[in-house]
Design an enzyme around this catalytic site. Structure first.
Site, PDB file in Angstrom:
ATOM      1  CG  LEU A 194      -1.761  -1.214   1.315  1.00 57.69           C
ATOM      2  CD1 LEU A 194      -2.723  -0.959   2.548  1.00 57.69           C
ATOM      3  CD2 LEU A 194      -2.936  -0.921  -0.004  1.00 57.69           C
ATOM      4  CB  CYS A 195       0.234   4.541  -1.440  1.00 57.00           C
ATOM      5  SG  CYS A 195       0.505   4.483  -3.195  1.00 57.00           S
ATOM      6  N   PRO A 196       2.632   4.625   1.002  1.00 55.96           N
ATOM      7  CG  PRO A 196       4.346   5.832   2.083  1.00 55.96           C
ATOM      8  CD  PRO A 196       2.885   4.947   2.248  1.00 55.96           C
ATOM      9  CG  ASP A 254      -2.670   1.577  -2.804  1.00 55.67           C
ATOM     10  OD1 ASP A 254      -3.888   2.051  -3.606  1.00 55.67           O
ATOM     11  OD2 ASP A 254      -2.139   2.152  -2.201  1.00 55.67           O
ATOM     12  CG  HIS A 308      -1.909   2.817   4.505  1.00 53.04           C
ATOM     13  ND1 HIS A 308      -1.120   2.618   5.553  1.00 53.04           N
ATOM     14  CD2 HIS A 308      -1.113   2.675   3.243  1.00 53.04           C
ATOM     15  CE1 HIS A 308      -0.046   2.504   5.255  1.00 53.04           C
ATOM     16  NE2 HIS A 308       0.214   2.389   3.786  1.00 53.04           N
TER      17      HIS A 308
END
Ligand code: SF4
Lengths: 77, 347
Positions: A12-14, A39, B45
């Protein structure tokens, strides 16, 4: 032109951005890096990171649940 | 020609770090940003996970700030090292499980290592005296600069005039007259300065920069530590704490139930690591069981999942239970009644 693939799926980012950043640090300018992610946030975050750090996004596409960003490594530092 | 001085700015993505960096840029300093990823950062997220948020822009605020400033941004993964800060904060926790003071010290010390490696001259942060009750007080300012080892290489442009001179000021790299004297909790001076610089649409985080300031999140993390008998977490744990409804019917297991489709898709990715439950006879959420459930526990978990499905009022709901190896079986259960769910099961 050499081409490198980076698997950033399930991150998931970042995190995918960090993976791209760390990978690019090891690549020569002109190399093409294809980052495969899941993502959807990468579609805005990776291009933003590339813009500010001097790399060029050649293509973004999504393929079912995957988001792919293709980058040409810039001159960097 | 005078040497071009270089500073690294700690960029959280909030307004204060944006302004601090801008103030120093205005003085002709070359500024680059550094952003630390602890695993608890609010960025991205949950937006990625929760479907209802998907229409909102999913921008990463730290990247957005860097783009506004036209500076490079280096994102540093500190997830592993940061655990020690969360487990044993020397200066304790804030209102929730946020170890803000230790966190600041740690980040500034990492920035110090970075400037030494990269040949930069000093560090800037968006700290403002009195802005945050725990980590940004007059007394904590020297604690951060001292314990991080940065000492007078740490400049806080937004409140520098209330603090002793730093090296960049003494050396004349930065004019003290162009720095600020903000203090207290008011956001008005920052908003006025943002307007002066023409910044709009900046992020205004209500709490801090991370989930550890969130009461609900901290309760879930504390519950996890209690259940495991020690303070520990892996990346997957802290991600899962952000997702779904968490119910703990017994100390040895808890049930994580997706609240909507986006969360369901996210939990889907964990089916090889957890026992999972999905409704078959009715539309319903995907759930994971964290822990070591026995057969009766799985049945109770299934009744809970049925309760949050379209079949909540049905006599029986059919569900699929899949173990970590991917073997599945079906179960028919009666959805649990709301009054049968003790309040304390909800984490
Ligand atoms: S809010 Fe979180 S990231 Fe920010 S200083 Fe506190 S602990 Fe660190």
């Amino acid at each position: 032109m050499s081409r490198v693939t980076l698997d950033a799926r399930r991150l998931l980012c970042p995190m995918p951005v960090i993976r791209v950043q760390d990978k690019i640090a090891t690549l020569a300018p002109g190399t093409v890096l294809e980052a495969i992610c899941t993502d959807p946030g990468v579609m805005s975050d990776i291009p933003a990171w590339c813009r500010i750090n001097g790399h060029k996004v050649i293509e973004t596409r999504s393929d079912r649940a995957e988001y792919i960003v293709v980058i040409e490594v810039g001159e960097g530092e | 020609m005078t040497e071009q001085r270089k500073a690294v700015a700690l960029i959280s993505g909030g307004l204060d770090s944006l302004l601090a960096a801008k103030v120093i840029q205005e003085q002709g300093i070359h500024v680059e940003g550094i952003n630390f990823y602890t695993g608890f950062c609010v960025e991205g997220h949950t937006h990625a996970i929760r479907k209802k948020d998907q229409k909102k822009s999913k921008r990463n605020n730290a990247l957005w700030v860097a783009e506004q400033l036209g500076i490079k941004l280096h994102i540093v993964d500190i997830v592993e090292e940061y655990k020690d800060i969360v487990f044993n904060p020397k200066h304790g926790y804030g209102a929730n499980l946020n170890p803000c003071l230790d966190c600041k010290i740690f980040m500034v010390s990492k920035a110090l290592d970075w400037i030494r490696k990269k040949g930069f001259d000093f560090i800037i942060t968006g700290e403002v005296i009195g802005q945050r009750p725990m980590s940004q007080r007059k007394e904590t300012m020297p604690v951060v600069s001292g314990e991080s080892g940065a000492e007078d290489l740490l400049l806080r442009p937004l409140c520098a005039k209330n603090l002793p001179q730093t090296l960049p000021e003494r050396e004349g790299w930065v004019a003290r007259g162009g720095l600020y004297d903000f203090s207290g909790r008011s956001r008005k001076p920052q908003m006025a300065l943002a307007a002066k610089f023409g910044f709009e649409d900046y992020a205004q985080p209500a709490g801090g920069c991370c989930f550890l300031t969130d009461a609900q999140y901290s309760v879930k993390l504390a519950d996890l530590w209690r259940a495991r008998g020690s303070k520990q977490y892996e990346m997957d744990d802290i991600m899962l704490l952000k997702v779904g409804r968490h119910l703990r019917p017994a100390p040895h297991y808890k049930v994580i139930i997706a609240r909507e489709e986006g969360e369901g898709n996210f939990l889907q990715g964990y089916r090889k690591q957890f026992v999972s439950i999905k409704t078959i006879s009715h539309a319903g959420p995907l759930a994971l069981i964290d822990g070591e459930p026995g057969a009766a526990d799985i049945e109770l978990a299934a009744r809970l999942v049925a309760r949050y499905s379209q079949g909540r009022d049905a006599d029986l709901v059919e569900l699929e239970v899949m173990d970590r190896e991917g073997t599945s079986r079906t179960l028919k259960v009666e959805p649990i009644k709301p009054h049968e769910i003790p309040q304390e099961w909800h984490i």
